[in-house]
Design an enzyme around this catalytic site. Structure first.
Site, mmCIF file in Angstrom:
data_model
loop_
_atom_site.group_PDB
_atom_site.id
_atom_site.type_symbol
_atom_site.label_atom_id
_atom_site.label_comp_id
_atom_site.label_asym_id
_atom_site.label_seq_id
_atom_site.Cartn_x
_atom_site.Cartn_y
_atom_site.Cartn_z
ATOM 1 N N MET A 127 0.944 -1.326 -0.088
ATOM 2 C CA MET A 127 -0.196 -0.065 -0.066
ATOM 3 C C MET A 127 0.986 1.226 -0.054
ATOM 4 O O MET A 127 0.419 2.261 0.228
ATOM 5 C CB MET A 127 -0.772 0.179 1.197
ATOM 6 N N HIS A 180 9.000 -3.554 3.487
ATOM 7 C CA HIS A 180 8.911 -3.970 2.387
ATOM 8 C C HIS A 180 10.207 -4.082 1.464
ATOM 9 O O HIS A 180 9.836 -4.946 0.754
ATOM 10 C CB HIS A 180 8.114 -2.374 1.596
ATOM 11 N N ARG A 182 2.289 2.765 9.421
ATOM 12 C CA ARG A 182 1.386 3.425 10.389
ATOM 13 C C ARG A 182 2.493 3.855 11.755
ATOM 14 O O ARG A 182 1.857 4.746 12.263
ATOM 15 C CB ARG A 182 0.338 2.695 10.902
HETATM 16 P P1 AMP Z 1 1.409 -2.827 3.617
HETATM 17 O O1 AMP Z 1 2.144 -1.938 2.572
HETATM 18 O O2 AMP Z 1 1.293 -2.587 4.845
HETATM 19 O O3 AMP Z 1 0.214 -3.665 2.999
HETATM 20 O O4 AMP Z 1 2.416 -4.263 3.411
HETATM 21 C C1 AMP Z 1 2.676 -4.847 2.416
HETATM 22 C C2 AMP Z 1 3.629 -6.040 2.619
HETATM 23 O O5 AMP Z 1 4.655 -5.817 3.023
HETATM 24 C C3 AMP Z 1 2.799 -7.093 3.174
HETATM 25 O O6 AMP Z 1 2.987 -8.550 2.653
HETATM 26 C C4 AMP Z 1 3.243 -6.986 4.653
HETATM 27 O O7 AMP Z 1 3.052 -8.175 5.334
HETATM 28 C C5 AMP Z 1 4.489 -6.540 4.414
HETATM 29 N N1 AMP Z 1 5.463 -5.706 5.529
HETATM 30 C C6 AMP Z 1 4.846 -4.782 6.192
HETATM 31 N N2 AMP Z 1 5.729 -4.388 7.318
HETATM 32 C C7 AMP Z 1 6.408 -5.444 7.212
HETATM 33 C C8 AMP Z 1 7.584 -5.592 8.110
HETATM 34 N N3 AMP Z 1 8.077 -4.911 9.107
HETATM 35 N N4 AMP Z 1 8.265 -6.733 7.924
HETATM 36 C C9 AMP Z 1 8.213 -7.484 6.851
HETATM 37 N N5 AMP Z 1 7.073 -7.487 5.847
HETATM 38 C C10 AMP Z 1 6.483 -6.208 6.239
#
Ligand code: AMP
Length: 281
Positions: free
Chosen positions: A21, A28, A178
């Site tokens: 996102m 990421h 966040r």
């Molecule tokens: P998001 O942009 O928050 O929807 O996350 C995109 C992807 O990155 C999802 O598969 C999350 O699980 C992964 N992700 C987010 N934060 C972390 C983190 N701290 N460590 C590993 N993967 C992450």
């Protein structure tokens, strides 16, 4: 995007997708690096998916940093950035929802009704559009990863789902887009999530196997930080996400808590091997 996938598949190349996102951070990037080491081309999608936010959640103020994200992806050598608009993903008349029943209503789903239906609906669309051989997700969102894996099994999707470890700050806080919402005091208090998981790791190392007693240790740490309000803490079987009484097989300790208006989640993976348990934070 379909053209890219068709050409890559014709040359027997392994297409990797990292759905995000945006407001990209090292968590990421760790997924992207893994994808780069195993796939070419690598596609990163950025889409703040309105369908996975509840009406009183933070869709409108969710951090957006498109230009910085684009530059970071270029630096990482990502081949394609796919950043559709909500109208492109959900044109007028869009009517379909994909739901993984039984796994989507628990834990996060109980606190965020409809959230995982929004996630599975957007992820299946991304998989159809990009047609990756491999798609990368973080264990940070352990329930999400479990649900997506179930969806690909149930619907015979060809994409292999890869789940990568949680990337943490040096004080243990799991990276999250966040985290920028936290003020300095909340940021300090936020380590309570990690510290509560660390406390259970120590209890498990000392021989504790009772979920009730392990969760007591979690609550003890969280309750010592008045800024952190626990939403839920559960120990669940990794496969079914059902609560366990005593540790066995593969389990997850899953937490959600609020700091002011910011809601954070975290988890630890517990794996049994010949009667001993390894805890990965
Ligand atoms: P998001 O942009 O928050 O929807 O996350 C995109 C992807 O990155 C999802 O598969 C999350 O699980 C992964 N992700 C987010 N934060 C972390 C983190 N701290 N460590 C590993 N993967 C992450």
């Amino acid at each position: 995007m379909g053209q890219v996938a068709r050409e890559a598949h014709a040359k027997d190349r392994v297409v990797g997708l990292v759905p995000t996102m945006g407001a990209l951070h090292e968590g990421h990037f760790s997924l992207i690096r893994a994808a780069k080491s195993e796939c070419s081309p690598v596609v990163v999608s950025i889409f703040v998916n309105p369908k996975q936010f509840g009406p009183s959640e933070d869709f409108h103020k969710y951090p957006r940093a498109f230009e910085a994200d684009r530059a970071a992806l270029e630096n990482l050598g990502v081949d394609y950035l796919f950043a559709p608009t909500p109208e492109e993903m959900y044109p007028r008349g869009f009517r379909t929802t994909v739901a993984v029943e039984g796994l989507s209503e628990k834990l996060e789903g109980r606190s965020r009704p409809g959230h995982f239906q929004g996630v599975t609906t957007v992820v299946i669309k991304l998989l159809e559009i990009v047609q990756p051989n491999r798609a990368y997700f973080g264990r940070k969102d352990a329930q999400q990863a479990r649900i997506i894996r179930q969806m690909t099994l149930d619907l015979n999707l060809a994409t292999q789902i890869v789940v990568r470890p949680i990337h943490r700050e040096s004080d243990g806080l799991a990276l999250s887009s966040r985290n920028v919402y936290l003020n300095a005091d909340e940021r300090r208090a936020a380590t309570a999530l990690y510290r509560s998981l660390e406390a259970t790791r120590q209890k498990i190392a000392a021989g504790e196997r009772s979920a009730v007693l392990l969760l007591e240790a979690v609550r003890h740490v969280i309750d010592s930080e008045p800024r952190v309000v626990l939403d839920y803490a559960e120990i669940a079987e990794a496969d079914t996400l059902d609560p366990v009484v005593t540790l066995r097989g593969e389990c997850l300790i899953l937490l959600a808590a609020k700091l002011g208006k910011t809601r954070l989640i975290d988890n630890a993976l517990i794996e049994e091997n010949n009667g001993s348990f390894r805890v990965t934070l």
